[in-house]
Design an enzyme around this catalytic site. Sequence first.
Site, PDB file in Angstrom:
ATOM      1  N   TYR A 150       0.839  -1.202   0.000  1.00  0.00           N
ATOM      2  CA  TYR A 150       0.000   0.000   0.000  1.00  0.00           C
ATOM      3  C   TYR A 150       0.874   1.251   0.000  1.00  0.00           C
ATOM      4  CZ  TYR A 150      -3.743   3.163   1.566  1.00  0.00           C
ATOM      5  OH  TYR A 150      -4.657   4.188   1.677  1.00  0.00           O
ATOM      6  N   ASP A 151       1.804   1.335   0.982  1.00  0.00           N
ATOM      7  CA  ASP A 151       2.619   2.556   1.126  1.00  0.00           C
ATOM      8  C   ASP A 151       3.465   2.798  -0.119  1.00  0.00           C
ATOM      9  OD1 ASP A 151       1.690   1.959   3.632  1.00  0.00           O
ATOM     10  OD2 ASP A 151       3.610   2.145   4.659  1.00  0.00           O
ATOM     11  N   GLY A 153       3.141   1.305  -2.983  1.00  0.00           N
ATOM     12  CA  GLY A 153       2.252   1.395  -4.140  1.00  0.00           C
ATOM     13  C   GLY A 153       1.789   2.828  -4.359  1.00  0.00           C
ATOM     14  N   ASN A 179      -6.230   9.709   8.102  1.00  0.00           N
ATOM     15  CA  ASN A 179      -7.330   8.841   8.559  1.00  0.00           C
ATOM     16  C   ASN A 179      -8.692   9.527   8.519  1.00  0.00           C
ATOM     17  OD1 ASN A 179      -4.723   7.986   9.853  1.00  0.00           O
ATOM     18  ND2 ASN A 179      -6.026   6.263  10.446  1.00  0.00           N
ATOM     19  N   ASN A 195     -14.104  -0.599  13.839  1.00  0.00           N
ATOM     20  CA  ASN A 195     -13.983  -1.678  14.825  1.00  0.00           C
ATOM     21  C   ASN A 195     -14.509  -1.232  16.186  1.00  0.00           C
ATOM     22  OD1 ASN A 195     -12.853  -3.473  13.046  1.00  0.00           O
ATOM     23  ND2 ASN A 195     -10.939  -3.747  14.140  1.00  0.00           N
ATOM     24  N   GLY A 212      -2.037   1.204  23.026  1.00  0.00           N
ATOM     25  CA  GLY A 212      -3.061   2.200  22.694  1.00  0.00           C
ATOM     26  C   GLY A 212      -2.547   3.626  22.794  1.00  0.00           C
ATOM     27  N   GLN A 214      -0.400   4.887  20.562  1.00  0.00           N
ATOM     28  CA  GLN A 214      -0.137   5.410  19.215  1.00  0.00           C
ATOM     29  C   GLN A 214      -1.204   6.457  18.882  1.00  0.00           C
ATOM     30  OE1 GLN A 214      -1.353   2.433  20.001  1.00  0.00           O
ATOM     31  NE2 GLN A 214      -2.241   1.311  18.295  1.00  0.00           N
ATOM     32  N   THR A 215      -0.832   7.426  18.055  1.00  0.00           N
ATOM     33  CA  THR A 215      -1.777   8.517  17.745  1.00  0.00           C
ATOM     34  C   THR A 215      -2.185   8.499  16.270  1.00  0.00           C
ATOM     35  OG1 THR A 215      -0.117  10.176  17.143  1.00  0.00           O
ATOM     36  CG2 THR A 215      -0.692  10.000  19.489  1.00  0.00           C
ATOM     37  N   PRO A 277       2.463   2.760  12.356  1.00  0.00           N
ATOM     38  CA  PRO A 277       3.048   4.065  12.699  1.00  0.00           C
ATOM     39  C   PRO A 277       2.729   4.484  14.140  1.00  0.00           C
ATOM     40  CG  PRO A 277       2.048   4.147  10.533  1.00  0.00           C
ATOM     41  CD  PRO A 277       1.639   2.836  11.143  1.00  0.00           C
TER      42      PRO A 277
HETATM   43  P1  NAD Z   1     -12.636   1.727   0.487  1.00  0.00           P
HETATM   44  O1  NAD Z   1     -11.962   0.404   0.593  1.00  0.00           O
HETATM   45  O2  NAD Z   1     -13.930   1.922   1.182  1.00  0.00           O
HETATM   46  O3  NAD Z   1     -12.873   2.112  -1.045  1.00  0.00           O
HETATM   47  C1  NAD Z   1     -12.006   1.711  -2.069  1.00  0.00           C
HETATM   48  C2  NAD Z   1     -12.855   1.409  -3.297  1.00  0.00           C
HETATM   49  O4  NAD Z   1     -11.999   0.996  -4.374  1.00  0.00           O
HETATM   50  C3  NAD Z   1     -13.833   0.252  -3.047  1.00  0.00           C
HETATM   51  O5  NAD Z   1     -15.101   0.586  -3.551  1.00  0.00           O
HETATM   52  C4  NAD Z   1     -13.217  -0.909  -3.813  1.00  0.00           C
HETATM   53  O6  NAD Z   1     -14.167  -1.865  -4.225  1.00  0.00           O
HETATM   54  C5  NAD Z   1     -12.549  -0.181  -4.972  1.00  0.00           C
HETATM   55  N1  NAD Z   1     -11.436  -0.920  -5.563  1.00  0.00           N
HETATM   56  C6  NAD Z   1     -10.408  -1.523  -4.927  1.00  0.00           C
HETATM   57  N2  NAD Z   1      -9.582  -2.095  -5.821  1.00  0.00           N
HETATM   58  C7  NAD Z   1     -10.105  -1.833  -7.055  1.00  0.00           C
HETATM   59  C8  NAD Z   1      -9.710  -2.156  -8.372  1.00  0.00           C
HETATM   60  N3  NAD Z   1      -8.608  -2.878  -8.617  1.00  0.00           N
HETATM   61  N4  NAD Z   1     -10.483  -1.738  -9.407  1.00  0.00           N
HETATM   62  C9  NAD Z   1     -11.617  -1.022  -9.173  1.00  0.00           C
HETATM   63  N5  NAD Z   1     -12.040  -0.684  -7.943  1.00  0.00           N
HETATM   64  C10 NAD Z   1     -11.290  -1.089  -6.891  1.00  0.00           C
HETATM   65  O7  NAD Z   1     -11.561   2.812   0.958  1.00  0.00           O
HETATM   66  P2  NAD Z   1     -11.721   4.364   1.207  1.00  0.00           P
HETATM   67  O8  NAD Z   1     -11.463   4.608   2.632  1.00  0.00           O
HETATM   68  O9  NAD Z   1     -12.940   4.883   0.597  1.00  0.00           O
HETATM   69  O10 NAD Z   1     -10.451   4.918   0.413  1.00  0.00           O
HETATM   70  C11 NAD Z   1     -10.576   5.492  -0.875  1.00  0.00           C
HETATM   71  C12 NAD Z   1      -9.214   5.999  -1.330  1.00  0.00           C
HETATM   72  O11 NAD Z   1      -8.715   6.955  -0.414  1.00  0.00           O
HETATM   73  C13 NAD Z   1      -8.170   4.908  -1.457  1.00  0.00           C
HETATM   74  O12 NAD Z   1      -7.381   5.134  -2.596  1.00  0.00           O
HETATM   75  C14 NAD Z   1      -7.338   5.086  -0.217  1.00  0.00           C
HETATM   76  O13 NAD Z   1      -6.006   4.666  -0.412  1.00  0.00           O
HETATM   77  C15 NAD Z   1      -7.432   6.580   0.013  1.00  0.00           C
HETATM   78  N6  NAD Z   1      -7.228   6.909   1.423  1.00  0.00           N
HETATM   79  C16 NAD Z   1      -8.207   6.651   2.346  1.00  0.00           C
HETATM   80  C17 NAD Z   1      -7.966   6.940   3.678  1.00  0.00           C
HETATM   81  C18 NAD Z   1      -9.012   6.708   4.746  1.00  0.00           C
HETATM   82  O14 NAD Z   1      -8.743   6.958   5.923  1.00  0.00           O
HETATM   83  N7  NAD Z   1     -10.213   6.269   4.419  1.00  0.00           N
HETATM   84  C19 NAD Z   1      -6.729   7.461   4.072  1.00  0.00           C
HETATM   85  C20 NAD Z   1      -5.759   7.676   3.108  1.00  0.00           C
HETATM   86  C21 NAD Z   1      -6.013   7.414   1.782  1.00  0.00           C
HETATM   87  N1  UDP Z   2      -6.147  -0.280  15.901  1.00  0.00           N
HETATM   88  C1  UDP Z   2      -6.553  -0.749  17.140  1.00  0.00           C
HETATM   89  N2  UDP Z   2      -7.612  -1.611  17.194  1.00  0.00           N
HETATM   90  C2  UDP Z   2      -8.304  -2.004  16.099  1.00  0.00           C
HETATM   91  C3  UDP Z   2      -7.899  -1.507  14.836  1.00  0.00           C
HETATM   92  C4  UDP Z   2      -6.802  -0.648  14.769  1.00  0.00           C
HETATM   93  O1  UDP Z   2      -5.965  -0.409  18.174  1.00  0.00           O
HETATM   94  O2  UDP Z   2      -9.262  -2.785  16.239  1.00  0.00           O
HETATM   95  C5  UDP Z   2      -5.014   0.686  15.838  1.00  0.00           C
HETATM   96  C6  UDP Z   2      -3.956   0.368  14.787  1.00  0.00           C
HETATM   97  O3  UDP Z   2      -2.959  -0.469  15.334  1.00  0.00           O
HETATM   98  C7  UDP Z   2      -3.427   1.751  14.458  1.00  0.00           C
HETATM   99  C8  UDP Z   2      -4.635   2.666  14.665  1.00  0.00           C
HETATM  100  O4  UDP Z   2      -5.574   1.930  15.439  1.00  0.00           O
HETATM  101  O5  UDP Z   2      -2.418   2.135  15.359  1.00  0.00           O
HETATM  102  C9  UDP Z   2      -5.297   3.084  13.361  1.00  0.00           C
HETATM  103  O6  UDP Z   2      -5.537   1.902  12.606  1.00  0.00           O
HETATM  104  P1  UDP Z   2      -6.331   1.908  11.244  1.00  0.00           P
HETATM  105  O7  UDP Z   2      -6.266   0.530  10.699  1.00  0.00           O
HETATM  106  O8  UDP Z   2      -7.665   2.522  11.448  1.00  0.00           O
HETATM  107  O9  UDP Z   2      -5.537   2.918  10.313  1.00  0.00           O
HETATM  108  P2  UDP Z   2      -3.974   3.099   9.950  1.00  0.00           P
HETATM  109  O10 UDP Z   2      -3.126   2.200  10.799  1.00  0.00           O
HETATM  110  O11 UDP Z   2      -3.892   2.744   8.516  1.00  0.00           O
HETATM  111  O12 UDP Z   2      -3.713   4.518  10.239  1.00  0.00           O
END
Ligand code: NAD
Ligand code: UDP
Length: 334
Positions: A150-151, A153, A179, A195, A212, A214-215, A277
């Site tokens: 992911y990162d 990518g 987030n 969750n 718990g 982490q921020t 993180p």
């Molecule tokens: P999500 O998983 O709810 O939505 C992602 C969508 O992409 C889904 O509808 C999924 O079916 C679709 N998808 C996945 N792979 C695909 C593929 N190969 N072809 C077509 N569709 C595909 O996630 P989200 O939280 O809505 O995130 C949306 C975007 O924002 C993502 O790119 C994510 O990396 C980015 N983002 C989200 C957050 C967050 O906190 N929600 C944070 C940082 C970045």
């Molecule tokens: N986390 C947690 N309990 C859960 C799910 C996540 O304590 O049931 C923690 C996780 O380890 C991270 C933070 O919550 O430190 C945010 O996690 P999330 O998966 O929401 O997002 P990301 O790690 O990608 O910021």
Amino acid sequence: MRPKSILVTGGAGFIGSNLCLRLYREGHHVICVDNCFTGDLRNFGDAYREMVLSGRFEFIRHDVTEPITIEVDEIYHLACPASPVHYQYNPVKTIKTNVMGTYHMLGLAKRVDAKILLASTSEVYGDPQVHPQVEEYWGNVNPIGIRSCYDEGKRVAETLMFDYHRQHDLKIRVARIFNTYGPNMAIDDGRVMSNFICQALRGEALTVYGEGQQTRSFCFVSDLVDGLWRLMNGDQTGPINLGNDREITMLELIKATEVAVGSSLEIVHKPLPQDDPVRRRPDLSKARNLLGYAPKVSLEDGITQTVAYFQKRLKELDENPGPVRSRRAPVHAQ
Ligand code: NAD
Ligand code: UDP
């Protein structure tokens, strides 16, 4: 504003569905492309029928790892699973989605001369050694860990965006999203906000990874969508951080969840996932000064709205279980 034809990849997902709804309500023609891996058309709720019948909303089930040709003015490229549980389920597919998917969308943007916005992420900063995170920081990312699909990518996706911009003069926008939470998060999402709230509503203990301490800094989805809109419609290429800069520990998030659900909650500690993180907070100076962005929804209001949303979804599931993948909030695979 002149109605535009706008493609939203990942438009059936959490942020994508909220974005599609906003663009549709502004009068644009919205084309949602999604493979429905984590997305769900039910995210459009009662509005779906009206949207389709209006002729201004189309859904195309398509995987962005394959090319597609559509005449559009703008592309919001969001397709990619965002929850660690989901993006680690098939890491090879995740990196293909980020690299091949972005490459195909850039090819489309070049062909039809569309402006393209990439939904990048705070994860490009990895486990940051600079705090709060500014856009100039190049990050601290493990290239071979379980989060790398992911990162890294997303980092390659950003590189592709800027290479197409320099080489082909493409109009690009890069948002680094922190987030985000709110209505249309999936119950089986695995992220901390969904969750904790679903566990609380089911009377289960909240799964705290590690101590718990982490921020994170949580942004309500309507604010985030507004930031994406401002970035697309402004004159800044980015990358620009979008999110909310109020930083809290996971234990503080539990306190806020307790207030929102109105009861004290049990917790159970689980091991901290690899490369999790330690802290994360966006420096939003660029977004505020260059885009006029200002997150409006407080954590307290946002959690209350999200609790109401999950209450409704869990009730619907009880009444009509349907083809639901999982009714349990997944705990991170170690
Ligand atoms: P999500 O998983 O709810 O939505 C992602 C969508 O992409 C889904 O509808 C999924 O079916 C679709 N998808 C996945 N792979 C695909 C593929 N190969 N072809 C077509 N569709 C595909 O996630 P989200 O939280 O809505 O995130 C949306 C975007 O924002 C993502 O790119 C994510 O990396 C980015 N983002 C989200 C957050 C967050 O906190 N929600 C944070 C940082 C970045
Ligand atoms: N986390 C947690 N309990 C859960 C799910 C996540 O304590 O049931 C923690 C996780 O380890 C991270 C933070 O919550 O430190 C945010 O996690 P999330 O998966 O929401 O997002 P990301 O790690 O990608 O910021």
